[in-house]
Design a protein around this motif. Sequence first.
Motif, short mmCIF file in Angstrom:
data_model
loop_
_atom_site.label_atom_id
_atom_site.label_comp_id
_atom_site.label_asym_id
_atom_site.label_seq_id
_atom_site.Cartn_x
_atom_site.Cartn_y
_atom_site.Cartn_z
N TYR A 35 17.62 -49.98 20.55
CA TYR A 35 16.64 -49.84 21.63
C TYR A 35 17.30 -50.03 22.98
O TYR A 35 18.28 -50.77 23.13
CB TYR A 35 15.49 -50.82 21.42
CG TYR A 35 14.68 -50.48 20.19
CD1 TYR A 35 14.01 -49.26 20.09
CD2 TYR A 35 14.61 -51.37 19.12
CE1 TYR A 35 13.27 -48.94 18.97
CE2 TYR A 35 13.88 -51.05 17.98
CZ TYR A 35 13.22 -49.83 17.91
OH TYR A 35 12.50 -49.50 16.79
N ILE A 36 16.76 -49.36 24.01
CA ILE A 36 17.40 -49.22 25.32
C ILE A 36 16.63 -50.00 26.38
O ILE A 36 15.41 -49.85 26.51
CB ILE A 36 17.47 -47.74 25.73
CG1 ILE A 36 18.24 -46.93 24.67
CG2 ILE A 36 18.10 -47.58 27.10
CD1 ILE A 36 18.14 -45.43 24.89
N ILE A 53 19.39 -47.25 31.48
CA ILE A 53 20.40 -46.20 31.45
C ILE A 53 20.97 -46.08 32.86
O ILE A 53 20.22 -45.82 33.81
CB ILE A 53 19.80 -44.85 31.00
CG1 ILE A 53 19.25 -44.98 29.58
CG2 ILE A 53 20.86 -43.75 31.06
CD1 ILE A 53 18.57 -43.72 29.07
N HIS A 104 25.28 -42.66 32.88
CA HIS A 104 24.35 -42.67 31.74
C HIS A 104 24.78 -43.64 30.65
O HIS A 104 24.41 -43.48 29.48
CB HIS A 104 24.21 -41.25 31.15
CG HIS A 104 23.49 -40.31 32.06
ND1 HIS A 104 23.51 -38.95 31.90
CD2 HIS A 104 22.74 -40.56 33.17
CE1 HIS A 104 22.80 -38.38 32.86
NE2 HIS A 104 22.32 -39.34 33.64
N ILE A 137 24.48 -47.06 28.55
CA ILE A 137 23.25 -47.70 28.06
C ILE A 137 23.43 -49.21 27.98
O ILE A 137 24.46 -49.72 27.50
CB ILE A 137 22.88 -47.13 26.68
CG1 ILE A 137 22.35 -45.69 26.84
CG2 ILE A 137 21.83 -48.00 25.98
CD1 ILE A 137 22.10 -44.99 25.53
N SER A 152 21.60 -52.24 26.11
CA SER A 152 20.63 -52.44 25.03
C SER A 152 19.62 -53.51 25.42
O SER A 152 19.87 -54.35 26.28
CB SER A 152 21.35 -52.87 23.75
OG SER A 152 21.86 -54.18 23.89
N ARG A 206 11.87 -46.08 23.89
CA ARG A 206 13.18 -45.45 23.82
C ARG A 206 13.07 -43.95 24.08
O ARG A 206 13.85 -43.38 24.86
CB ARG A 206 13.81 -45.70 22.46
CG ARG A 206 15.20 -45.08 22.29
CD ARG A 206 15.76 -45.40 20.93
NE ARG A 206 14.89 -44.91 19.86
CZ ARG A 206 14.89 -45.37 18.62
NH1 ARG A 206 15.73 -46.35 18.27
NH2 ARG A 206 14.07 -44.88 17.71
N ASP A 207 12.09 -43.30 23.47
CA ASP A 207 11.91 -41.87 23.69
C ASP A 207 11.53 -41.58 25.14
O ASP A 207 11.98 -40.60 25.73
CB ASP A 207 10.84 -41.33 22.74
CG ASP A 207 11.27 -41.40 21.28
OD1 ASP A 207 12.49 -41.60 21.03
OD2 ASP A 207 10.39 -41.27 20.41
N ARG A 259 14.68 -42.05 27.54
CA ARG A 259 15.65 -40.97 27.34
C ARG A 259 15.10 -39.64 27.90
O ARG A 259 15.83 -38.88 28.53
CB ARG A 259 15.97 -40.83 25.86
CG ARG A 259 16.82 -41.97 25.30
CD ARG A 259 17.18 -41.73 23.85
NE ARG A 259 18.00 -40.53 23.71
CZ ARG A 259 19.33 -40.50 23.89
NH1 ARG A 259 19.98 -41.61 24.21
NH2 ARG A 259 20.00 -39.38 23.73
N ARG A 260 13.82 -39.42 27.67
CA ARG A 260 13.20 -38.19 28.18
C ARG A 260 13.20 -38.19 29.71
O ARG A 260 13.48 -37.16 30.34
CB ARG A 260 11.78 -38.09 27.63
CG ARG A 260 11.00 -36.88 28.06
CD ARG A 260 9.77 -36.68 27.19
NE ARG A 260 9.14 -37.93 26.80
CZ ARG A 260 8.16 -38.52 27.49
NH1 ARG A 260 7.71 -37.95 28.60
NH2 ARG A 260 7.63 -39.64 27.07
N PHE A 318 17.15 -37.81 30.74
CA PHE A 318 17.88 -36.62 30.29
C PHE A 318 17.05 -35.34 30.30
O PHE A 318 17.60 -34.25 30.27
CB PHE A 318 18.43 -36.86 28.88
CG PHE A 318 19.42 -38.00 28.81
CD1 PHE A 318 20.65 -37.90 29.45
CD2 PHE A 318 19.11 -39.16 28.12
CE1 PHE A 318 21.56 -38.95 29.39
CE2 PHE A 318 20.01 -40.21 28.06
CZ PHE A 318 21.25 -40.10 28.70
N GLU A 319 15.72 -35.47 30.34
CA GLU A 319 14.86 -34.29 30.33
C GLU A 319 13.78 -34.42 31.41
O GLU A 319 12.59 -34.45 31.12
CB GLU A 319 14.20 -34.12 28.96
CG GLU A 319 15.19 -33.99 27.81
CD GLU A 319 14.49 -33.98 26.46
OE1 GLU A 319 13.27 -33.71 26.44
OE2 GLU A 319 15.14 -34.27 25.45
#
Length: 817
Positions: A3-4, A7, A12, A14, A16, A58-59, A62-63, A66-67
């Motif tokens: 788990y993050i 970032i 980028h 990480i 934890s 986490r999702d 990251r989204r 990175f997205e």
Amino acid sequence: MGYIAHIRERDHAIQSVRQHLLEVKTLAEHYGAKLGVAHIAGLAGLMHDMGKSTPLFRDYIRRAVFEPEQGAKRGEVDHSTAGGRLMYERLHIGAPKANRLRYLLSEVVGNCIVSHHGYLHDYLSPELESDYLRRVRDKDPIKLDYETARDDFFVTVMPEAQWQAYVDEAVRELEAFCVQPSTEPLESRIMLLTKFVFSALIDADRTNTRLFEEGASSAAPEPEAAEARRMRFQSYYDKLMQHMASYLEREDADSRINRLRREMSAQCEQFAERASGIYSLSIPTGGGKTLASFRYALRHAMRTDKHHIVYVIPYTTIIEQNADEIRRIIEDDAHLLEHHSNVVQDEREDDEYLDGLPGTSQNLKLAKDNWDAPVVFTTMVQFLNVFYARGTRNVRRLHNLSKAVIVFDEVQKVPIPCVSLFNRALNFLKQHADTSMLLCTATQPALEYVEHKLDKDLDGEIVQALDEVTNDFKRVDVHDRTADQPYDTERLAASVLAPLDETPSTLVILNTKSVVQRLYVRLKGCGVPVYHLSTAMCADHRKSELAKIREHLDREEPVVCVSTPLIEAGVDVSFHRVIRSLAGLDSIAQAAGRCNRHGEKGTGQVDVIRHAEEDLRHLPEIRAGQSSTEPILIDLRGNPELHGGHMLSTGAMRLYFQRYYRKLENELNYPIPRLGQTMTSLLIESRTSQDSYYDAYKAHRQKGPLNLFMTNAPRTAADHFEVIATHGVSAIAPYGDGKRLIAALNSGLSIQELGRELRAAQQFTVNLMPHEQRRLSENGGLEALLDGKVLVLKEGAYSKEYGLNVNNDGRFEAAIC
């Protein structure tokens, strides 16, 4: 995949959740140890971001990184509730009375955790709502993915048995805290303890995240050893004594005034051997209290292992003056911090959330702003904001007020609504935080005579034979002209100009900006240099004007200065003559301190007058000061032997403050008319013993028992708190280096660079009242930088002669409505 927590923006990398939680815990423990609550603060650090240990968060992070095209919304995942819920679930069980300490621990730590992106939640609001319970008890655990976060915490961060043992240590610390001797009720102490733990958590979280973002070791920095602190303060002390020894080489070294200064300075040195406490230093104006108090602070810090020396000053006017004086002596600019004001506007709404996402908002919060310096100069506004204002930026500094020496310069300037709150804060620091406080002024306020008394130490006055010293320091004759016809601008201008041949330098202090500006415009062009000083000018601007005034005074040239009362609070100037519009007796005494300050002009002249054009309808404290002073003036006109023989005697001053506080006794607890309550009732008074609250809560919420020990409303209180009513916001002025700073802030800066430039910008800020901000916004005189968090004035909205120009037309408006 683990788990993050964060970032890093540039590469980028990480961090934890496990690493972040354990490192924040260690740093929070270090901060908490100063109060003997290392495990209580450590618990807050250990669990504050527990809710990030879910696939959902986490999702999300990251989204978002990175997205970004997917449009992740900052704060869409609640990660700060889980830790508070775990505290409530495990400790808030059983009968409240039988498990009092565990209930208290749960409420203290849990509220800090769920609030660490905004401000402490109300335990019980005036509307009988509990935002705290709504977060830790009522929020849907499924939406939080609470069980996943809890299970991962016990597997990867700290085994449950170890956590229980850690909690037991925190309970023991809380018990020890509760039984410490105190003059304050338990509710008050627990509320301030909660704010201290909150401060430790905020600073530990921000510091660890900043270090990670900068690529430095994000582990807790090694605490400075006591010997290193002592050696630093010893070096400062040695330089101070060398500086003071140089005075002996002056021609006037053996003058009466300078002998008295040396005697009082020596008394400060001897007094520094006493234990920590709250003491007073009643050096008369012009008595050298800045260096004498610094001598006390250094010796006391070395003897009692204090970490910081903090000067709290009423106005920004003299921060730079006093800080420059100390800076020249210690020759260590890197370890002296001036904090004038908050350049970045504080959060006024929940900021859910420093999610670990890169960007301007995060960088502003991470910039170092925690008063972690050996010597700090700040204002009374900022000091009180640390304890009572909303937002994480203010409270972050609180823990660095523990194990400190705090010198309150011109302490009589504590705003009337804040008197009780001020006393509560000082009592907490004395009784629990191993902090010593020195109340410096020639006009000591009677803070021990109000309802919520200051726990000032008995026999706590440093200056011996105070009445004799006050008489020996007499350098002026104060003339009561208030029985004469009131002065208008024309008559006052004539009174200023007529005797300039005999008394070439004159200072006029009036109560409002409008009459000051009117008189300035009338005198300008009279053939004598005339200067204007007011809070419409930034600190660096005032500093520049004062430097010009001092040059005239040093050369014994004719000069006139027209000022608001800001010049009274310790500004080191010495005029032949001072004219003071009637105000409180303390203000008259402080004004007299700007006349013949060093006894170099024989006997100076101070005239106290009435001004016919001052509109004091919205200045109740000045009106109360006038009405508390007038009976003393009437007494002395009838019998000059009364009150010690003159209006500025210690007896007259004590009587004045007692009358003054009685007149304003309904204002001392910070009333909040809209709520029909006071700040002290919201923060301090317990409602747990009143069954009607429980019954009303059950009827209102249709739930079971309230089962809370804490029923305070810290967020509601903070929402209504301003040290100075309608204090407004700060804006950076395009004056001097302020232009470069505005340009720099408008460019891309690293976190470290941002912190440095924001600190430098403090000397170039001007406070804007709400109506001034609205007017400037309408006429284009105001610009917002850094996502709207920093305000700056346009060129036309600031005059090099007068300061703020709300018309934004490059011209000065003489009369301000």
